[in-house]
Write a protein that holds these residues in place. Structure first.
Motif, mmCIF file in Angstrom:
data_model
loop_
_atom_site.group_PDB
_atom_site.id
_atom_site.type_symbol
_atom_site.label_atom_id
_atom_site.label_comp_id
_atom_site.label_asym_id
_atom_site.label_seq_id
_atom_site.Cartn_x
_atom_site.Cartn_y
_atom_site.Cartn_z
ATOM 1 N N PHE A 66 4.544 7.754 -0.104
ATOM 2 C CA PHE A 66 5.464 6.872 0.593
ATOM 3 C C PHE A 66 4.907 5.461 0.513
ATOM 4 O O PHE A 66 3.699 5.268 0.546
ATOM 5 C CB PHE A 66 5.546 7.242 2.089
ATOM 6 C CG PHE A 66 6.132 8.587 2.371
ATOM 7 C CD1 PHE A 66 7.481 8.719 2.607
ATOM 8 C CD2 PHE A 66 5.338 9.714 2.430
ATOM 9 C CE1 PHE A 66 8.038 9.952 2.904
ATOM 10 C CE2 PHE A 66 5.873 10.950 2.717
ATOM 11 C CZ PHE A 66 7.227 11.068 2.950
ATOM 12 N N GLU A 67 5.776 4.462 0.438
ATOM 13 C CA GLU A 67 5.337 3.080 0.582
ATOM 14 C C GLU A 67 5.028 2.862 2.055
ATOM 15 O O GLU A 67 5.855 3.163 2.919
ATOM 16 C CB GLU A 67 6.413 2.101 0.116
ATOM 17 C CG GLU A 67 6.523 2.001 -1.371
ATOM 18 C CD GLU A 67 7.443 0.874 -1.793
ATOM 19 O OE1 GLU A 67 7.734 -0.028 -0.979
ATOM 20 O OE2 GLU A 67 7.873 0.913 -2.945
ATOM 21 N N GLU A 68 3.822 2.369 2.345
ATOM 22 C CA GLU A 68 3.399 2.186 3.727
ATOM 23 C C GLU A 68 4.289 1.167 4.426
ATOM 24 O O GLU A 68 4.603 0.116 3.876
ATOM 25 C CB GLU A 68 1.941 1.734 3.775
ATOM 26 C CG GLU A 68 1.357 1.799 5.150
ATOM 27 C CD GLU A 68 -0.139 1.551 5.144
ATOM 28 O OE1 GLU A 68 -0.636 1.069 6.159
ATOM 29 O OE2 GLU A 68 -0.790 1.840 4.122
ATOM 30 N N GLN A 69 4.695 1.500 5.639
ATOM 31 C CA GLN A 69 5.559 0.646 6.434
ATOM 32 C C GLN A 69 4.885 0.371 7.769
ATOM 33 O O GLN A 69 4.268 1.250 8.351
ATOM 34 C CB GLN A 69 6.906 1.324 6.665
ATOM 35 C CG GLN A 69 7.632 1.656 5.387
ATOM 36 C CD GLN A 69 8.883 2.458 5.628
ATOM 37 O OE1 GLN A 69 9.375 2.550 6.739
ATOM 38 N NE2 GLN A 69 9.419 3.046 4.577
ATOM 39 N N LYS A 95 0.838 -1.205 0.000
ATOM 40 C CA LYS A 95 0.000 0.000 0.000
ATOM 41 C C LYS A 95 0.868 1.249 0.000
ATOM 42 O O LYS A 95 1.992 1.243 0.470
ATOM 43 C CB LYS A 95 -0.884 0.020 1.240
ATOM 44 C CG LYS A 95 -1.913 -1.067 1.283
ATOM 45 C CD LYS A 95 -2.735 -0.917 2.536
ATOM 46 C CE LYS A 95 -3.763 -2.013 2.647
ATOM 47 N NZ LYS A 95 -4.581 -1.867 3.858
ATOM 48 N N ASN A 96 0.290 2.322 -0.530
ATOM 49 C CA ASN A 96 0.974 3.611 -0.541
ATOM 50 C C ASN A 96 0.301 4.562 0.428
ATOM 51 O O ASN A 96 -0.908 4.519 0.638
ATOM 52 C CB ASN A 96 0.953 4.233 -1.937
ATOM 53 C CG ASN A 96 1.878 3.523 -2.882
ATOM 54 O OD1 ASN A 96 2.916 3.027 -2.493
ATOM 55 N ND2 ASN A 96 1.510 3.475 -4.137
ATOM 56 N N LEU A 97 1.078 5.430 1.001
ATOM 57 C CA LEU A 97 0.608 6.481 1.886
ATOM 58 C C LEU A 97 0.753 7.803 1.142
ATOM 59 O O LEU A 97 1.841 8.142 0.690
ATOM 60 C CB LEU A 97 1.438 6.497 3.167
ATOM 61 C CG LEU A 97 1.181 7.630 4.148
ATOM 62 C CD1 LEU A 97 -0.221 7.524 4.715
ATOM 63 C CD2 LEU A 97 2.208 7.581 5.264
ATOM 64 N N TYR A 98 -0.347 8.520 0.980
ATOM 65 C CA TYR A 98 -0.338 9.812 0.296
ATOM 66 C C TYR A 98 -0.478 10.915 1.339
ATOM 67 O O TYR A 98 -1.379 10.882 2.162
ATOM 68 C CB TYR A 98 -1.514 9.919 -0.678
ATOM 69 C CG TYR A 98 -1.412 8.986 -1.848
ATOM 70 C CD1 TYR A 98 -0.886 9.423 -3.052
ATOM 71 C CD2 TYR A 98 -1.839 7.673 -1.751
ATOM 72 C CE1 TYR A 98 -0.791 8.566 -4.140
ATOM 73 C CE2 TYR A 98 -1.740 6.800 -2.826
ATOM 74 C CZ TYR A 98 -1.219 7.253 -4.008
ATOM 75 O OH TYR A 98 -1.122 6.404 -5.069
#
Length: 64
Positions: free
Chosen positions: A56-59, A2-5
């Motif tokens: 960002f790529e979710e971590q 998932k991506n974080l915007y």
């Protein structure tokens, strides 16, 4: 994955001038895990509007 915007729109707090001869030169730094992103600098502006989006790529277990 998932991506974080994250979208940085504008400053919502009134700032006093801290520069001696001009208005403030403002930017925002975003830290997420070991990654860091920064908005463009808004020169001589106490009420900046950025309208910038960062991906960002979710971590797991990370905080902004």
């Amino acid at each position: 994955m998932k991506n974080l915007y994250i979208c940085i729109n504008k400053l919502t707090k009134n700032l006093k001038d801290v520069d001696w001869f001009t208005k403030n030169d403002l930017f925002v730094i975003i830290r997420y895990g070991k990654l860091e992103r920064r908005t463009n600098v808004k020169w001589n502006n106490n009420e900046p509007e950025w309208n910038e989006t960062f991906i960002f790529e979710e971590q797991d277990n990370e905080h902004i």
